[in-house]
Scaffold this motif. Structure first.
Motif, PDB file in Angstrom:
ATOM      1  N   ARG A  66     -54.967  22.422 -41.086  1.00 29.17           N
ATOM      2  CA  ARG A  66     -54.374  23.603 -40.490  1.00 29.17           C
ATOM      3  C   ARG A  66     -53.222  23.348 -39.518  1.00 29.17           C
ATOM      4  O   ARG A  66     -52.548  24.272 -39.139  1.00 29.17           O
ATOM      5  CB  ARG A  66     -55.456  24.387 -39.765  1.00 29.17           C
ATOM      6  N   SER A  67     -53.034  22.146 -39.115  1.00 28.23           N
ATOM      7  CA  SER A  67     -52.064  21.890 -38.051  1.00 28.23           C
ATOM      8  C   SER A  67     -50.753  21.325 -38.593  1.00 28.23           C
ATOM      9  O   SER A  67     -50.636  20.127 -38.839  1.00 28.23           O
ATOM     10  CB  SER A  67     -52.658  20.924 -37.029  1.00 28.23           C
ATOM     11  N   ASN A  68     -49.757  22.216 -38.769  1.00 30.29           N
ATOM     12  CA  ASN A  68     -48.445  21.753 -39.209  1.00 30.29           C
ATOM     13  C   ASN A  68     -47.792  20.869 -38.159  1.00 30.29           C
ATOM     14  O   ASN A  68     -47.044  19.961 -38.487  1.00 30.29           O
ATOM     15  CB  ASN A  68     -47.535  22.936 -39.529  1.00 30.29           C
ATOM     16  N   ARG A  69     -48.065  21.139 -36.889  1.00 26.05           N
ATOM     17  CA  ARG A  69     -47.470  20.300 -35.832  1.00 26.05           C
ATOM     18  C   ARG A  69     -48.011  18.881 -35.873  1.00 26.05           C
ATOM     19  O   ARG A  69     -47.266  17.929 -35.676  1.00 26.05           O
ATOM     20  CB  ARG A  69     -47.715  20.923 -34.461  1.00 26.05           C
ATOM     21  N   ALA A  70     -49.301  18.730 -36.112  1.00 21.66           N
ATOM     22  CA  ALA A  70     -49.880  17.387 -36.198  1.00 21.66           C
ATOM     23  C   ALA A  70     -49.338  16.651 -37.423  1.00 21.66           C
ATOM     24  O   ALA A  70     -49.012  15.464 -37.345  1.00 21.66           O
ATOM     25  CB  ALA A  70     -51.405  17.462 -36.256  1.00 21.66           C
ATOM     26  N   VAL A  71     -49.218  17.362 -38.538  1.00 19.88           N
ATOM     27  CA  VAL A  71     -48.646  16.761 -39.741  1.00 19.88           C
ATOM     28  C   VAL A  71     -47.196  16.363 -39.469  1.00 19.88           C
ATOM     29  O   VAL A  71     -46.751  15.276 -39.845  1.00 19.88           O
ATOM     30  CB  VAL A  71     -48.750  17.722 -40.944  1.00 19.88           C
ATOM     31  N   ALA A  72     -46.458  17.242 -38.797  1.00 12.83           N
ATOM     32  CA  ALA A  72     -45.065  16.940 -38.457  1.00 12.83           C
ATOM     33  C   ALA A  72     -44.985  15.707 -37.551  1.00 12.83           C
ATOM     34  O   ALA A  72     -44.092  14.872 -37.721  1.00 12.83           O
ATOM     35  CB  ALA A  72     -44.420  18.146 -37.777  1.00 12.83           C
ATOM     36  N   ALA A  73     -45.902  15.592 -36.611  1.00 15.64           N
ATOM     37  CA  ALA A  73     -45.910  14.422 -35.727  1.00 15.64           C
ATOM     38  C   ALA A  73     -46.164  13.143 -36.528  1.00 15.64           C
ATOM     39  O   ALA A  73     -45.504  12.115 -36.296  1.00 15.64           O
ATOM     40  CB  ALA A  73     -46.963  14.590 -34.635  1.00 15.64           C
ATOM     41  N   LEU A  74     -47.078  13.208 -37.487  1.00 13.58           N
ATOM     42  CA  LEU A  74     -47.354  12.027 -38.319  1.00 13.58           C
ATOM     43  C   LEU A  74     -46.171  11.713 -39.234  1.00 13.58           C
ATOM     44  O   LEU A  74     -45.877  10.543 -39.499  1.00 13.58           O
ATOM     45  CB  LEU A  74     -48.637  12.228 -39.119  1.00 13.58           C
ATOM     46  N   LEU A  75     -45.479  12.743 -39.706  1.00 10.74           N
ATOM     47  CA  LEU A  75     -44.260  12.511 -40.481  1.00 10.74           C
ATOM     48  C   LEU A  75     -43.197  11.841 -39.609  1.00 10.74           C
ATOM     49  O   LEU A  75     -42.475  10.955 -40.059  1.00 10.74           O
ATOM     50  CB  LEU A  75     -43.726  13.819 -41.058  1.00 10.74           C
ATOM     51  N   GLY A  76     -43.109  12.285 -38.363  1.00 10.02           N
ATOM     52  CA  GLY A  76     -42.168  11.665 -37.426  1.00 10.02           C
ATOM     53  C   GLY A  76     -42.496  10.205 -37.183  1.00 10.02           C
ATOM     54  O   GLY A  76     -41.596   9.351 -37.152  1.00 10.02           O
ATOM     55  N   LEU A  77     -43.779   9.904 -37.012  1.00 12.28           N
ATOM     56  CA  LEU A  77     -44.193   8.501 -36.848  1.00 12.28           C
ATOM     57  C   LEU A  77     -43.880   7.685 -38.097  1.00 12.28           C
ATOM     58  O   LEU A  77     -43.481   6.520 -38.007  1.00 12.28           O
ATOM     59  CB  LEU A  77     -45.682   8.418 -36.513  1.00 12.28           C
ATOM     60  N   SER A  78     -44.043   8.312 -39.256  1.00  8.25           N
ATOM     61  CA  SER A  78     -43.686   7.635 -40.512  1.00  8.25           C
ATOM     62  C   SER A  78     -42.202   7.315 -40.538  1.00  8.25           C
ATOM     63  O   SER A  78     -41.795   6.219 -40.940  1.00  8.25           O
ATOM     64  CB  SER A  78     -44.045   8.520 -41.716  1.00  8.25           C
ATOM     65  N   GLY A  79     -41.392   8.278 -40.102  1.00  6.30           N
ATOM     66  CA  GLY A  79     -39.951   8.046 -40.038  1.00  6.30           C
ATOM     67  C   GLY A  79     -39.601   6.903 -39.106  1.00  6.30           C
ATOM     68  O   GLY A  79     -38.742   6.068 -39.419  1.00  6.30           O
ATOM     69  N   LEU A  80     -40.268   6.850 -37.958  1.00  5.11           N
ATOM     70  CA  LEU A  80     -40.018   5.752 -37.014  1.00  5.11           C
ATOM     71  C   LEU A  80     -40.448   4.408 -37.603  1.00  5.11           C
ATOM     72  O   LEU A  80     -39.757   3.393 -37.417  1.00  5.11           O
ATOM     73  CB  LEU A  80     -40.740   6.019 -35.693  1.00  5.11           C
ATOM     74  N   ALA A  81     -41.582   4.391 -38.300  1.00  4.68           N
ATOM     75  CA  ALA A  81     -42.037   3.154 -38.946  1.00  4.68           C
ATOM     76  C   ALA A  81     -41.004   2.688 -39.974  1.00  4.68           C
ATOM     77  O   ALA A  81     -40.707   1.486 -40.079  1.00  4.68           O
ATOM     78  CB  ALA A  81     -43.395   3.359 -39.613  1.00  4.68           C
ATOM     79  N   LEU A  82     -40.443   3.635 -40.703  1.00  2.00           N
ATOM     80  CA  LEU A  82     -39.429   3.279 -41.699  1.00  2.00           C
ATOM     81  C   LEU A  82     -38.141   2.783 -41.045  1.00  2.00           C
ATOM     82  O   LEU A  82     -37.466   1.906 -41.588  1.00  2.00           O
ATOM     83  CB  LEU A  82     -39.158   4.470 -42.615  1.00  2.00           C
ATOM     84  N   LEU A  83     -37.801   3.316 -39.885  1.00  2.00           N
ATOM     85  CA  LEU A  83     -36.635   2.801 -39.157  1.00  2.00           C
ATOM     86  C   LEU A  83     -36.873   1.368 -38.689  1.00  2.00           C
ATOM     87  O   LEU A  83     -35.957   0.534 -38.724  1.00  2.00           O
ATOM     88  CB  LEU A  83     -36.302   3.700 -37.965  1.00  2.00           C
TER      89      LEU A  83
END
Length: 167
Positions: A66-83
């Motif tokens: 239910r939490s789009n913000r939590a999913v968005a935060a994990l997507l952001g962390l994924s982006g940082l890991a890829l950087l």
């Protein structure tokens, strides 16, 4: 057919695509290693870890219902890991091109002060050197392609994170 805005607007679809791309990239590396017998160096192995992190983060995000913000935060962390992965790959390209020296685990070490120290250094040296290009296509090494893939996926992940965090 989904367009780019459709892909980044759906956080779960974005997570699935990131996970599939990361698994595909890891599968490619393992194919080169175990089928084509290109043995990885230390930096090659390090470049795999951000993809493992992305798979773990995106799988965790899919567990959140239910939490789009939590999913968005994990997507952001994924982006940082890829950087981070892009940074490791860019460093590896520099080592391959002899723009700078690799790490001590890449085969570069201080001069030995005795015969025993030299022997220990030679015995501890990695089999695959980081400063030799094992495979390239159109003059771009695997590390070079990894920079491009990591940056593209990081851009996608961070765009999806930003889009969905605001919702």
């Amino acid at each position: 057919m989904k367009t780019f805005p459709d892909l980044v607007n759906d956080p779960r679809l974005a997570a699935i695509l990131l996970a599939l791309a990361s698994v595909g990239t890891l599968a490619s590396a393992l194919f080169f290693q175990f089928v084509l017998d290109y043995q990885p160096c230390v930096l090659c192995i390090l470049q795999r870890w951000p993809y493992v992190a992305v798979v773990a983060l995106t799988m965790a995000s899919l567990a959140l219902r239910r939490s789009n913000r939590a999913v968005a935060a994990l997507l952001g962390l994924s982006g940082l890991a890829l950087l981070v992965g892009a940074g490791i790959a860019a460093f590896h390209v520099g080592v391959e091109q002899h723009w700078w020296a690799g790490t001590s685990s890449c085969g570069g070490a201080a001069a030995a002060t005795s015969l025993e120290a030299l022997r220990a250094q030679v015995m501890a040296a990695p089999v695959t050197r980081c400063d030799e290009v094992a495979w390239s296509l159109f003059g771009v090494s695997m590390a070079g392609y990894n920079v491009l893939v990591s940056l593209a996926l990081a851009g996608f992940a961070l765009t999806a994170a930003k889009t969905n965090y605001r919702r």
